[in-house]
Design an enzyme around this catalytic site. Structure first.
Site, PDB file in Angstrom:
ATOM      1  N   GLU A   1       0.844  -1.191   0.000  1.00  0.00           N
ATOM      2  CA  GLU A   1       0.000   0.000   0.000  1.00  0.00           C
ATOM      3  C   GLU A   1       0.886   1.251   0.000  1.00  0.00           C
ATOM      4  O   GLU A   1       1.839   1.329   0.772  1.00  0.00           O
ATOM      5  CB  GLU A   1      -0.917   0.030   1.231  1.00  0.00           C
ATOM      6  CG  GLU A   1      -1.981   1.119   1.117  1.00  0.00           C
ATOM      7  CD  GLU A   1      -2.918   1.158   2.321  1.00  0.00           C
ATOM      8  OE1 GLU A   1      -4.013   1.699   2.175  1.00  0.00           O
ATOM      9  OE2 GLU A   1      -2.548   0.659   3.397  1.00  0.00           O
TER      10      GLU A   1
ATOM     11  N   ALA B   1       1.953  -0.525  10.945  1.00  0.00           N
ATOM     12  CA  ALA B   1       1.451  -1.856  10.589  1.00  0.00           C
ATOM     13  C   ALA B   1       0.755  -1.754   9.242  1.00  0.00           C
ATOM     14  O   ALA B   1       0.488  -0.660   8.747  1.00  0.00           O
ATOM     15  CB  ALA B   1       0.502  -2.377  11.661  1.00  0.00           C
ATOM     16  N   MET B   2       0.438  -2.907   8.656  1.00  0.00           N
ATOM     17  CA  MET B   2      -0.247  -2.957   7.366  1.00  0.00           C
ATOM     18  C   MET B   2      -1.228  -4.120   7.363  1.00  0.00           C
ATOM     19  O   MET B   2      -0.878  -5.250   7.704  1.00  0.00           O
ATOM     20  CB  MET B   2       0.769  -3.111   6.228  1.00  0.00           C
ATOM     21  CG  MET B   2       0.147  -3.300   4.853  1.00  0.00           C
ATOM     22  SD  MET B   2      -0.877  -1.891   4.373  1.00  0.00           S
ATOM     23  CE  MET B   2      -2.046  -2.696   3.264  1.00  0.00           C
TER      24      MET B   2
ATOM     25  N   GLU C   1      -5.810  -2.770  12.686  1.00  0.00           N
ATOM     26  CA  GLU C   1      -5.535  -3.582  11.491  1.00  0.00           C
ATOM     27  C   GLU C   1      -6.575  -4.683  11.294  1.00  0.00           C
ATOM     28  O   GLU C   1      -6.936  -5.016  10.161  1.00  0.00           O
ATOM     29  CB  GLU C   1      -4.132  -4.181  11.569  1.00  0.00           C
ATOM     30  CG  GLU C   1      -3.012  -3.161  11.759  1.00  0.00           C
ATOM     31  CD  GLU C   1      -3.029  -2.041  10.740  1.00  0.00           C
ATOM     32  OE1 GLU C   1      -3.465  -2.265   9.597  1.00  0.00           O
ATOM     33  OE2 GLU C   1      -2.608  -0.923  11.088  1.00  0.00           O
TER      34      GLU C   1
ATOM     35  N   HIS D   1      -9.692  -3.484   9.565  1.00  0.00           N
ATOM     36  CA  HIS D   1      -9.539  -3.391   8.113  1.00  0.00           C
ATOM     37  C   HIS D   1      -9.865  -4.701   7.408  1.00  0.00           C
ATOM     38  O   HIS D   1     -10.156  -4.693   6.205  1.00  0.00           O
ATOM     39  CB  HIS D   1      -8.098  -3.013   7.758  1.00  0.00           C
ATOM     40  CG  HIS D   1      -7.811  -1.543   7.827  1.00  0.00           C
ATOM     41  ND1 HIS D   1      -8.591  -0.596   7.214  1.00  0.00           N
ATOM     42  CD2 HIS D   1      -6.799  -0.861   8.429  1.00  0.00           C
ATOM     43  CE1 HIS D   1      -8.082   0.603   7.424  1.00  0.00           C
ATOM     44  NE2 HIS D   1      -6.984   0.478   8.160  1.00  0.00           N
TER      45      HIS D   1
ATOM     46  N   GLU E   1      -9.217   4.571   6.645  1.00  0.00           N
ATOM     47  CA  GLU E   1      -8.355   4.859   7.785  1.00  0.00           C
ATOM     48  C   GLU E   1      -9.101   5.562   8.914  1.00  0.00           C
ATOM     49  O   GLU E   1      -8.852   5.303  10.089  1.00  0.00           O
ATOM     50  CB  GLU E   1      -7.142   5.683   7.343  1.00  0.00           C
ATOM     51  CG  GLU E   1      -6.261   4.968   6.337  1.00  0.00           C
ATOM     52  CD  GLU E   1      -5.767   3.615   6.836  1.00  0.00           C
ATOM     53  OE1 GLU E   1      -5.794   3.348   8.049  1.00  0.00           O
ATOM     54  OE2 GLU E   1      -5.358   2.797   5.998  1.00  0.00           O
TER      55      GLU E   1
END
EC number: 3.4.11.-
Length: 851
Positions: free
Chosen positions: A148, A285-286, A321, A324, A343
């Site tokens: 991302e 974080a992702m 996270e 998401h 977000e």
């Protein structure tokens, strides 16, 4: 000076390049992807077999591709003969490649085959290498991903846009002693026939998903595992020998998945979820679907050596996270313009989740200090931007990864949730997720679902908050008429630079709540302020009762009370009958009004005396931040020592009450408050605090009495602020000896407190050394810039002198803009801020102008 510099910058800005999204004549249905990374030479080989659909005849295929060399490409129509591509035309600026074919590709299904090679880069984006040390101290590398917003194209040629979804069949060819992970579970692992030292690991087919959510990791890891109450396998991967440090995150994840399932009334759609700590990682974080990647400090907790704030941070990041996985992964924004919704929503619901898991954290009060007031501060600037920003070229995407997207987004969603009510909000969320699951959606799609669920004008209300920058200040006055209180409200734009004077003033549709001293925690009246002013009658409110606007500090606006209303609220601060979140909001508004020149700072400081008996951590935390800003502003004047004395006088009573050591029955918030207060007193030069800090530091270094994790930051800060070269050398030795990244970061963040010019320079040189991970260099330099006026000048000069190295290290990512922001808070003329840079676009023009 500030205005001239900003105008010069803006004058140098070229128009943004036109951008065209990928053609729609060919799109992917499934990616069959095989990657073979080389962890010695830092390269990788790849094979792609993508099932595609041709929607109209064409003789070329346009895809995204960056830093990849295509070796061969061919097209195999269903039932037809393979056609080799005759040319690869790379458009490097647009990060695209055009594959040309000698004949027309007809409508229908086909397979696109591409062989390619690439580099495992060291830029913390795309498919990159991450350095770590083995338990024996040997330097090794893992291969990891961060895609991302637009970096999947650095790992394989693809249609790298969020709306072009497909399924993925991923195979990794890796050293047999390494762990290989991807979004889905492993379905086959077998020896690689061409090399006995390698294995071929095949993963299950993913759901239909966007490219930016694909992930793979190859490295050495331990793990702990568990299962959520709804049957999802959860694993937390840690560095070797540190599995114990994954248990807290595992506990949070196992509680969080069922919470979100129940809240959305939609099950988690994958069979497993992995959370993994990556050594070199730019972001916190992702949310890759099924394989969430984290900085070590955002995932790992040492039961003995992690502080309370780290536990809370890990809980929030895990909550963010995992949210998401539904909101962003299951339903994805149609284009990056709607990134704020991803977000902002996750930044709001992470607090809802942590409040469910850890009610003792009083996390919603902390939200107001950490996100709400931060967003108000940035959004009051003249160079803020709307929540919704039209994004074209991919280079613009990083501009909106800022506190407006995250913190203002979260704050207006919190306000929306309060306006709608929890029941209708959940009903609307469920309808949205079911309607758009495995698809893409826009901001307006969510407003439609919430509007239908609540029967309220959601789209009209929310467009006033998301499509224009800024927010209102609501001016409040009152009048007593017999047994009733007449409340007069008027709104205008709030500006940090002073009262808004333009002829045309924007307005907002503002949900306003009102409470009285009879029930401070609940609104007795709610109204939608959809014009510039309103008059409200509150029946049966006695003259001795106070009236408070915005109970819970939920509405996203500033308040300016009449003198009589403000004075009537102060007893509620002193006797604590006003809830903590409202005490916090009251003083934060007053500080902001004083900084904007709308009220006297001296009057605000006098009001601070009402907080002398304040027991709440978050209220003190916000007070501390505001006094820190004031202290920074006065550091270049003759009044610096006076403000330090004021801070010492204000914080000493609570410091004496808390003491240095925890007491039986104390909890999370008391631990946070003790660290905050002792650090504030130590930095301000409180004699008794300084002496005790030096004594405890000496015992800690000598191993006679190890400091508790919650005391380390305030003690380190205090001894460095008033320390010498020996103190700095001791701290750097502790840094080198630390085995835990949290402890290294704790030391790195306070090194800038040292005050001698030669020692400041030593810290800056240390920031670029191999002892500091690349993602942490920025915080070391920022600590120097924030530490003292000498530090500000030195940090600014250091960035200019080392610009080539810093730019090469961070170019194209958000860390470069963060670096510029932390040094330009004070900038060229250290007596005042130059300007606030809130995006990479302005930053690029800045570099052209100054360098």
């Amino acid at each position: 000076r500030r205005s001239i510099l900003l105008l010069l910058l803006l004058a140098t800005m070229p128009e943004r390049r036109p951008f065209v999204r990928l053609p729609t004549d060919v799109f992917p249905v499934n990616y069959g992807l095989c990657l073979k990374p080389d962890l010695i030479d830092f390269t990788f080989e790849g094979k792609l077999e993508a099932a595609v659909e041709v929607t109209q005849p064409t003789n070329q295929i346009v895809m995204n591709c960056a830093d990849i060399d295509i070796i061969t490409a061919s097209f195999v129509p269903e039932g037809g003969e393979e056609v080799n591509a005759t040319g690869f035309n790379y458009q490097n600026e647009d990060e695209k490649v055009t594959l040309s074919f000698p004949s027309t590709l007809q409508k229908g299904s086909a397979i696109l085959k591409i062989d390619f090679v690439g580099e495992l880069n060291d830029k913390m984006k795309g498919f990159y290498r991450s350095k770590y040390a083995s338990p024996s101290g040997e330097v090794r590398y893992a291969a990891v991903t961060q895609f991302e917003a637009t970096d999947a194209r650095r790992a394989f040629p693809c249609w790298d846009e969020p709306a072009i979804k497909a399924t993925f069949d991923i195979t990794l060819i890796v050293p047999k002693e390494r762990v290989a992970l991807s979004n889905m579970n492993v379905i086959d692992r077998k020896p690689y026939p061409e090399d006995a030292g390698l294995v071929e690991v095949k993963f299950a087919t993913t759901p239909i998903m966007s490219t930016y959510l694909v992930a793979f990791v190859i490295g050495e890891y331990d793990f702990v595992e568990g299962q959520s109450s709804d049957g999802v396998l959860v694993r937390v991967y840690t560095p070797l020998g540190k599995a114990e440090q994954g248990k807290f995150a595992l506990e949070v994840a196992i509680k969080t998945l069922p919470f979100y399932k129940d809240y959305f009334n939609v099950p988690y759609p994958l069979p497993k979820i992995d959370l993994i700590a990556i050594a070199d990682f730019a972001a916190g974080a992702m949310e890759n679907w099924g394989l969430v990647t984290y900085r070590e400090t955002a995932l790992l907790i040492d039961p003995k050596n992690s502080c309370s704030s780290s536990r809370q941070w890990v809980a929030l990041v895990v909550g963010h996270e995992l949210a998401h996985q539904w909101f962003g992964n299951l339903v994805t924004m149609e284009w990056w313009t709607h990134l704020w919704l991803n977000e902002g929503f996750a930044s709001w619901i992470e607090y809802l989740c942590v409040d469910h898991c850890f009610p003792e954290y009083d996390i919603w009060t902390q939200f107001v200090s950490a996100d709400y007031t931060r967003a108000l501060e940035l959004d009051a600037l003249d160079n803020s931007h709307p929540i919704e920003v039209n994004v074209g070229h991919p280079s613009e995407v990083d501009e909106i990864f800022d506190a407006i997207s995250y913190s203002k987004g979260a704050s207006v969603i919190r306000m929306l949730h309060d306006y709608i009510g929890d029941q209708d909000f959940r009903k609307g969320m469920n309808a949205y997720l079911l309607k758009f699951q495995h698809k893409n959606a826009s901001t307006e799609d969510l407003w439609d679902c919430l509007g239908q669920a609540s029967g309220k004008p959601i789209a009209e209300v929310m467009s006033s908050w998301t499509q224009q920058m800024g927010f209102p200040i609501i001016v409040v006055d009152q009048e007593q008429v017999r047994d009733d209180r007449i409340i007069k409200l008027s709104q205008k734009k709030f500006c940090a630079s002073g009262p808004h004077t333009a002829e045309e003033c924007p307005s907002w549709m503002v949900p306003v709540s009102i409470c009285t001293s009879d029930d401070p925690s609940h609104a007795c009246h709610k109204v939608l302020l959809d014009g510039t002013d309103a008059t409200i009658t509150l029946n049966n409110v006695r003259p001795d009762q106070w009236v408070k606007i915005n109970p819970g500090t939920v509405g996203f606006y500033r308040l300016q009370y009449s003198t009589s209303m403000l004075e009537s609220l102060l007893p509620g601060v002193r006797d604590l009958s006003l809830p903590p979140v409202d005490r916090l909001g009251l003083q934060n508004d007053l500080f902001s009004l004083s900084r904007a020149g709308m009220i006297s700072t001296v009057d605000v400081l006098r009001l601070m005396e009402a907080f002398i008996n304040e027991p709440n951590y978050t209220v003190w935390s916000d007070l501390s931040c505001n006094l820190g800003v004031l202290s920074s502003l006065l550091s270049n004047t003759d009044f610096h020592e006076e403000i330090q004395e004021f801070i010492r006088d204000l914080f000493t009573p609570v410091g004496l009450s808390l003491g240095w050591d925890s007491k039986p029955g104390e909890g999370h918030l008391e631990a946070l408050l003790r660290g905050l207060v002792l650090g504030k007193l130590g930095k301000a030069g409180h004699k008794a605090t300084l002496e005790e800090a030096r004594l405890r530091f000496k015992e800690h270094v000598e191993g006679r009495q190890v400091l508790s994790a919650d005391l380390r930051s305030p003690v380190y800060l205090t001894v460095l602020k008033h320390g010498d070269s020996a103190t700095l050398d001791t701290m750097l030795k502790l840094h080198k000896q630390a085995d835990m990244q949290e402890e290294k970061n704790r030391i790195e963040r306070v090194l800038g407190a040292i005050s001698a010019p030669d020692l400041i320079q030593k810290v800056l040189i240390f920031a670029l050394s191999d002892d500091v991970r690349p993602q942490d260099t920025v915080s070391v330099i920022g600590g120097v810039a924030e530490g003292s006026k000498q530090g500000r000048k030195a940090a600014w000069k250091f960035v200019k002198d080392n610009w080539e190295e810093l730019h090469n290290r961070y170019q194209g990512g958000f860390l470069i803009s963060r670096l510029i922001k932390v040094v330009l808070i004070v900038g060229v003329d250290c007596s005042q801020p130059v300007f606030d840079i809130s995006d990479i676009f302005i930053f690029n023009r800045f570099v052209e102008y100054f360098f």
